[in-house]
Design an enzyme around this catalytic site. Structure first.
Site, PDB file in Angstrom:
ATOM      1  N   SER A  15       2.335 -24.830 -31.174  1.00 35.72           N
ATOM      2  CA  SER A  15       1.377 -23.998 -30.450  1.00 35.72           C
ATOM      3  C   SER A  15       1.347 -24.414 -28.987  1.00 35.72           C
ATOM      4  O   SER A  15       1.400 -25.604 -28.675  1.00 35.72           O
ATOM      5  CB  SER A  15      -0.044 -24.193 -31.018  1.00 35.72           C
ATOM      6  OG  SER A  15      -0.091 -23.966 -32.412  1.00 35.72           O
ATOM      7  N   ASP A  48      -6.590 -31.047 -28.448  1.00 36.56           N
ATOM      8  CA  ASP A  48      -5.785 -30.020 -29.130  1.00 36.56           C
ATOM      9  C   ASP A  48      -6.658 -28.860 -29.606  1.00 36.56           C
ATOM     10  O   ASP A  48      -6.317 -28.171 -30.582  1.00 36.56           O
ATOM     11  CB  ASP A  48      -5.017 -30.622 -30.337  1.00 36.56           C
ATOM     12  CG  ASP A  48      -4.042 -31.707 -29.913  1.00 36.56           C
ATOM     13  OD1 ASP A  48      -3.493 -31.624 -28.810  1.00 36.56           O
ATOM     14  OD2 ASP A  48      -3.847 -32.661 -30.699  1.00 36.56           O
ATOM     15  N   ASN A  53      -0.757 -27.176 -22.866  1.00 36.74           N
ATOM     16  CA  ASN A  53      -0.160 -28.256 -23.648  1.00 36.74           C
ATOM     17  C   ASN A  53       0.654 -27.638 -24.783  1.00 36.74           C
ATOM     18  O   ASN A  53       0.318 -26.565 -25.277  1.00 36.74           O
ATOM     19  CB  ASN A  53      -1.279 -29.130 -24.243  1.00 36.74           C
ATOM     20  CG  ASN A  53      -0.748 -30.248 -25.126  1.00 36.74           C
ATOM     21  OD1 ASN A  53       0.189 -30.952 -24.755  1.00 36.74           O
ATOM     22  ND2 ASN A  53      -1.336 -30.420 -26.298  1.00 36.74           N
ATOM     23  N   HIS A  92       1.792 -28.401 -28.665  1.00 38.38           N
ATOM     24  CA  HIS A  92       1.407 -29.255 -29.783  1.00 38.38           C
ATOM     25  C   HIS A  92       2.211 -28.829 -31.012  1.00 38.38           C
ATOM     26  O   HIS A  92       2.286 -27.638 -31.329  1.00 38.38           O
ATOM     27  CB  HIS A  92      -0.095 -29.112 -30.060  1.00 38.38           C
ATOM     28  CG  HIS A  92      -0.566 -29.990 -31.170  1.00 38.38           C
ATOM     29  ND1 HIS A  92      -0.735 -31.343 -31.023  1.00 38.38           N
ATOM     30  CD2 HIS A  92      -0.867 -29.714 -32.461  1.00 38.38           C
ATOM     31  CE1 HIS A  92      -1.133 -31.869 -32.173  1.00 38.38           C
ATOM     32  NE2 HIS A  92      -1.219 -30.900 -33.059  1.00 38.38           N
TER      33      HIS A  92
HETATM   34  C1  GRF Z   1       6.822 -32.543 -28.764  1.00 42.49           C
HETATM   35  O1  GRF Z   1       6.950 -32.519 -30.140  1.00 42.49           O
HETATM   36  C2  GRF Z   1       5.550 -31.850 -28.335  1.00 42.49           C
HETATM   37  O2  GRF Z   1       5.216 -30.796 -29.165  1.00 42.49           O
HETATM   38  C3  GRF Z   1       4.529 -32.959 -28.447  1.00 42.49           C
HETATM   39  O3  GRF Z   1       5.196 -34.119 -28.035  1.00 42.49           O
HETATM   40  C4  GRF Z   1       6.596 -33.962 -28.242  1.00 42.49           C
HETATM   41  C5  GRF Z   1       7.243 -34.205 -26.927  1.00 42.49           C
HETATM   42  O4  GRF Z   1       8.655 -34.230 -27.036  1.00 42.49           O
HETATM   43  N1  GRF Z   1       3.350 -32.649 -27.681  1.00 42.49           N
HETATM   44  P1  GRF Z   1       9.528 -34.273 -25.737  1.00 42.49           P
HETATM   45  O5  GRF Z   1       9.158 -35.534 -24.962  1.00 42.49           O
HETATM   46  O6  GRF Z   1       9.263 -33.038 -24.951  1.00 42.49           O
HETATM   47  O7  GRF Z   1      10.956 -34.336 -26.219  1.00 42.49           O
END
Ligand code: GRF
Length: 222
Positions: free
Chosen positions: A140, A149, A111, A113
């Site tokens: 991360s 997370d 994932n 984050h």
């Molecule tokens: C990103 O900020 C990611 O870190 C978080 O959700 C957001 C997703 O953005 N988990 P996108 O849909 O990839 O533009």
């Protein structure tokens, strides 16, 4: 004959800019994977359209069609199994996943984050970093475990918080680094260089890491 490509499925709930970065890296020849499916809990997710445009099979599961979160998650993973995916990438998938349902994927699911974990698990990470008066912020990539997370962190990208930064400006500046970080980590997985050593350590090339890799000038360094 070249090695078979790592089969990757992606889950996304939103606009899909991280998915787009992964597809772009693949198209540029910098990410030797095959995207076997993009799944979403939102029929109108931008990520689904991006996947379709790239010729990647998509599916949507509507949480409202299930009696419980657990039922939804077990069906989700049943469908993901059916795609033949070896690795699962959460790219803005905005749901908490049942710990029992995800168990078979531990070590094969990552994932991204938007915080320097273990700081700021959950939502509104940019706002929280600003409110705390932090000097730096970041993103991360971590293995997904039952703890939200909370799985072992593989790699991070760090940026300075600048005077006058708003939540939006900070989020936008960080996103550009997310788009480098995620393909770089998936590339390591495709090269079979990463392992999750239970319960909470990451090994690179068979050697336990003491700290997450850091993105510098587009490259991961330890
Ligand atoms: C990103 O900020 C990611 O870190 C978080 O959700 C957001 C997703 O953005 N988990 P996108 O849909 O990839 O533009």
């Amino acid at each position: 004959m070249s090695a078979p490509l790592l089969r990757v499925a992606v889950l996304a709930s939103g606009r899909g800019s991280n998915l787009q970065a992964l597809i772009a890296a693949r198209d540029a020849g910098a990410l030797p994977v095959e995207f076997v499916a993009v799944g979403s809990d939102k029929a109108n997710a931008g990520a689904l359209q991006l996947a379709k445009d790239a010729g990647i099979p998509t599916f949507t599961l509507d949480p409202k069609a299930f009696a419980s979160r657990r039922d939804f998650d077990f069906e989700l993973f049943r469908q993901l199994d059916a795609t033949g995916a070896q690795v699962l990438v959460l790219a803005g998938f905005m749901r908490i996943i049942d710990g029992e349902a995800l168990k078979p994927w531990v070590g094969r699911m990552i994932n991204i984050h938007p915080s320097l974990l273990p700081k700021y698990r959950g939502l509104h990470t940019h706002r929280r970093a600003l409110e705390a008066g932090d000097k730096e912020h970041g993103a991360s990539v971590h293995y997904v475990t039952a703890e939200l997370d909370g799985g072992p962190v593989i790699a991070q990208a760090r940026i300075d918080i600048l005077p006058g930064d708003s939540e939006e400006r900070l989020a936008q500046r960080l996103l550009a680094f997310e788009h480098q970080l995620f393909p770089a980590v998936l590339r390591l997985m495709a090269a079979q260089r990463l392992d999750l050593i239970a319960p909470d350590r990451v090994a690179l090339d068979g050697k336990l890491m003491d700290a997450p890799l850091q993105l510098r000038n587009g490259t991961l360094v330890d």
